[in-house]
Design a protein around this motif. Structure first.
Motif, PDB file in Angstrom:
ATOM      1  N   TYR A 105       0.891  -1.064   0.013  1.00  0.00           N
ATOM      2  CA  TYR A 105       0.201  -0.217  -0.240  1.00  0.00           C
ATOM      3  C   TYR A 105       0.740   1.414  -0.073  1.00  0.00           C
TER       4      TYR A 105
ATOM      5  N   HIS B 295     -11.961  -1.251  -2.768  1.00  0.00           N
ATOM      6  CA  HIS B 295     -10.344  -1.509  -2.187  1.00  0.00           C
ATOM      7  C   HIS B 295     -10.306  -2.686  -2.745  1.00  0.00           C
TER       8      HIS B 295
ATOM      9  N   THR C 224      -8.723  -5.699  -1.615  1.00  0.00           N
ATOM     10  CA  THR C 224      -8.654  -6.753  -0.667  1.00  0.00           C
ATOM     11  C   THR C 224      -9.990  -6.583   0.317  1.00  0.00           C
ATOM     12  N   ILE C 225     -10.947  -6.015   0.197  1.00  0.00           N
ATOM     13  CA  ILE C 225     -12.013  -5.864   1.058  1.00  0.00           C
ATOM     14  C   ILE C 225     -12.826  -7.027   1.606  1.00  0.00           C
ATOM     15  N   LYS C 226     -12.935  -7.663   3.000  1.00  0.00           N
ATOM     16  CA  LYS C 226     -12.292  -8.598   3.471  1.00  0.00           C
ATOM     17  C   LYS C 226     -14.074  -9.023   3.372  1.00  0.00           C
TER      18      LYS C 226
ATOM     19  N   PRO D 217      -6.913  -0.258  12.427  1.00  0.00           N
ATOM     20  CA  PRO D 217      -6.090   0.460  11.922  1.00  0.00           C
ATOM     21  C   PRO D 217      -5.574   0.521  11.139  1.00  0.00           C
ATOM     22  N   PHE D 218      -6.137  -0.655  10.354  1.00  0.00           N
ATOM     23  CA  PHE D 218      -5.591  -0.512   8.528  1.00  0.00           C
ATOM     24  C   PHE D 218      -7.672  -1.001   7.955  1.00  0.00           C
TER      25      PHE D 218
ATOM     26  N   GLY E 237      -8.814  -0.003   5.547  1.00  0.00           N
ATOM     27  CA  GLY E 237      -9.411   0.021   4.169  1.00  0.00           C
ATOM     28  C   GLY E 237     -11.107   0.247   3.801  1.00  0.00           C
ATOM     29  N   SER E 238     -11.004  -0.197   3.118  1.00  0.00           N
ATOM     30  CA  SER E 238     -12.705  -0.224   3.125  1.00  0.00           C
ATOM     31  C   SER E 238     -13.849   0.155   3.767  1.00  0.00           C
TER      32      SER E 238
ATOM     33  N   SER F 104     -14.608  -2.209   6.083  1.00  0.00           N
ATOM     34  CA  SER F 104     -15.712  -3.539   5.951  1.00  0.00           C
ATOM     35  C   SER F 104     -15.175  -3.624   7.508  1.00  0.00           C
TER      36      SER F 104
ATOM     37  N   GLU G 227      -6.792   5.548   8.688  1.00  0.00           N
ATOM     38  CA  GLU G 227      -7.158   4.625   7.346  1.00  0.00           C
ATOM     39  C   GLU G 227      -6.296   5.819   6.509  1.00  0.00           C
ATOM     40  N   ILE G 228      -4.135   5.249   5.697  1.00  0.00           N
ATOM     41  CA  ILE G 228      -3.854   5.757   5.520  1.00  0.00           C
ATOM     42  C   ILE G 228      -3.873   6.970   3.856  1.00  0.00           C
ATOM     43  N   VAL G 229      -4.966   5.991   2.826  1.00  0.00           N
ATOM     44  CA  VAL G 229      -5.198   6.633   2.071  1.00  0.00           C
ATOM     45  C   VAL G 229      -6.117   7.148   1.972  1.00  0.00           C
TER      46      VAL G 229
ATOM     47  N   TYR H 223      -9.504   5.379   0.128  1.00  0.00           N
ATOM     48  CA  TYR H 223     -10.018   4.668   0.760  1.00  0.00           C
ATOM     49  C   TYR H 223     -10.959   5.336   1.408  1.00  0.00           C
TER      50      TYR H 223
HETATM   51  C1  SAM Z   1      -5.119  -5.129   3.663  1.00  0.00           C
HETATM   52  S1  SAM Z   1      -5.816  -3.474   3.946  1.00  0.00           S
HETATM   53  C2  SAM Z   1      -7.121  -3.511   4.107  1.00  0.00           C
HETATM   54  C3  SAM Z   1      -8.565  -4.309   3.916  1.00  0.00           C
HETATM   55  C4  SAM Z   1      -9.560  -3.913   4.990  1.00  0.00           C
HETATM   56  N1  SAM Z   1     -10.022  -4.801   5.788  1.00  0.00           N
HETATM   57  C5  SAM Z   1     -11.489  -3.654   4.058  1.00  0.00           C
HETATM   58  O1  SAM Z   1     -11.465  -5.175   4.595  1.00  0.00           O
HETATM   59  O2  SAM Z   1     -10.434  -3.350   2.883  1.00  0.00           O
HETATM   60  C6  SAM Z   1      -4.948  -2.334   4.781  1.00  0.00           C
HETATM   61  C7  SAM Z   1      -4.909  -1.365   4.440  1.00  0.00           C
HETATM   62  O3  SAM Z   1      -4.226  -0.373   5.247  1.00  0.00           O
HETATM   63  C8  SAM Z   1      -3.420   0.669   4.949  1.00  0.00           C
HETATM   64  N2  SAM Z   1      -2.724   1.292   5.702  1.00  0.00           N
HETATM   65  C9  SAM Z   1      -0.907   0.729   5.417  1.00  0.00           C
HETATM   66  N3  SAM Z   1      -0.392   1.337   5.500  1.00  0.00           N
HETATM   67  C10 SAM Z   1      -1.090   2.148   6.810  1.00  0.00           C
HETATM   68  C11 SAM Z   1      -1.174   3.010   7.700  1.00  0.00           C
HETATM   69  N4  SAM Z   1       0.769   3.377   8.622  1.00  0.00           N
HETATM   70  N5  SAM Z   1      -1.787   3.909   8.509  1.00  0.00           N
HETATM   71  C12 SAM Z   1      -3.141   3.539   8.529  1.00  0.00           C
HETATM   72  N6  SAM Z   1      -3.791   2.522   7.123  1.00  0.00           N
HETATM   73  C13 SAM Z   1      -2.595   2.078   7.218  1.00  0.00           C
HETATM   74  C14 SAM Z   1      -3.862   0.496   3.270  1.00  0.00           C
HETATM   75  O4  SAM Z   1      -3.458   1.983   2.555  1.00  0.00           O
HETATM   76  C15 SAM Z   1      -4.861  -0.204   2.797  1.00  0.00           C
HETATM   77  O5  SAM Z   1      -5.873   0.078   3.080  1.00  0.00           O
END
Ligand code: SAM
Length: 252
Positions: A3, A179, A181-183, A206-207, A209-210, A212, A228-230, A233
């Motif tokens: 990411y 997203h 890798t949406i779960k 803390p990550f 994404g979508s 979810s 979420e950093i992006v 998203y």
């Molecule tokens: C594997 S995905 C998570 C998907 C989520 N579980 C879903 O079902 O949509 C990991 C997410 O973490 C975010 N990410 C990566 N590094 C990060 C950080 N340092 N702080 C916050 N979000 C971060 C990425 O942008 C990405 O959207």
């Protein structure tokens, strides 16, 4: 790794960590992360990253809090070692049975010469590592004081299991939470519900994404916080969370 802005740029061409699975039935596939491409130094970075992430995380959790980390069979042992070094106790792992579209099990450029070989097992599961923040005293003290230390049973009659038949995320959910890798909600709701044994407390993703996980928390009646950093998203999550949370399933 997958990411970072650079890898997300490469993803558009199916390059870098993101690879296009084989197009065996004429359907266009979305790129998926292939962790066999990680270099020795990226693997070292990964171990250091999860150690410092674990140290940051353990500070904000209450004693006895459980942590699930979605991983993959190639790097899960490193993530596990790092979280252990950060002070967490490993409590096993949950297997999400899922047939992903990952390719690459044949010898690259020579698969016709070695038609009966598989270079790596075709993965049919996703390991979700399970950890707990240590606490003082007995489980019951922790349950009384913090509402943590245990997992919530799916029902009074059955313990929380460590294998879930999940499958891939349904297209309807992927259309809502755009997203990579949406779960899936069905699986996430079971995991998220289990994390608060008495149904009290706050779920942290803390990550996010979508969103979810946050949607799953809403669906089971829990409060939650997502990071979420992006930016893109975050906007997707804002719209997707209420829609994903409103989905209903026959067997729930
Ligand atoms: C594997 S995905 C998570 C998907 C989520 N579980 C879903 O079902 O949509 C990991 C997410 O973490 C975010 N990410 C990566 N590094 C990060 C950080 N340092 N702080 C916050 N979000 C971060 C990425 O942008 C990405 O959207």
């Amino acid at each position: 790794v997958e990411y970072t802005p650079e890898e997300l740029r490469k993803r558009k061409q199916g390059k870098g960590v993101w690879r296009l699975p084989p197009d065996y039935d004429g359907h266009a596939r979305s790129p998926v992360p292939r962790f066999t491409t990680l270099t020795e130094s990226q693997l070292k970075e990964l171990a250091a990253y999860f150690k410092s992430w674990g140290e940051a995380l353990i500070r904000v959790l209450v004693p006895g809090a459980h942590v699930f980390v979605a991983s993959n069979p190639l790097v899960s042992f490193m993530v596990s070692d790092s979280l252990n070094a950060a002070g967490f106790q490993r409590r096993g792992e949950v297997i999400r049975l899922v047939r992903t579209m990952r390719g690459g099990d044949r010898p690259k450029g020579a698969h016709n010469n070695f038609p009966e070989t598989s270079v790596i097992p075709r993965s049919l599961f996703e390991p979700w590592l399970l950890f707990r923040k240590p606490f003082e005293g007995r489980i019951q003290d922790c349950l009384y004081e913090w509402g943590t230390g245990a997992l919530r049973r799916p029902s009074e009659g059955g313990p929380f299991p460590d294998v879930f038949a999940s499958g891939v995320t349904p297209i309807a959910e992927r259309n809502v939470g755009k997203h990579p890798t949406i779960k899936p909600q069905r699986f996430l709701r079971q995991i998220v519900r289990a994390v608060l044994p008495l149904g009290t407390g706050v779920v942290l993703d803390p990550f996010a994404g979508s969103g979810s996980t946050l949607a799953a928390a809403n669906a089971v009646g829990y409060r939650s916080i997502g990071i979420e950093i992006v930016g893109e998203y975050c906007l997707i999550a804002k719209r997707a969370v209420p829609k994903l949370a409103a989905l209903t399933f026959e067997d729930e």
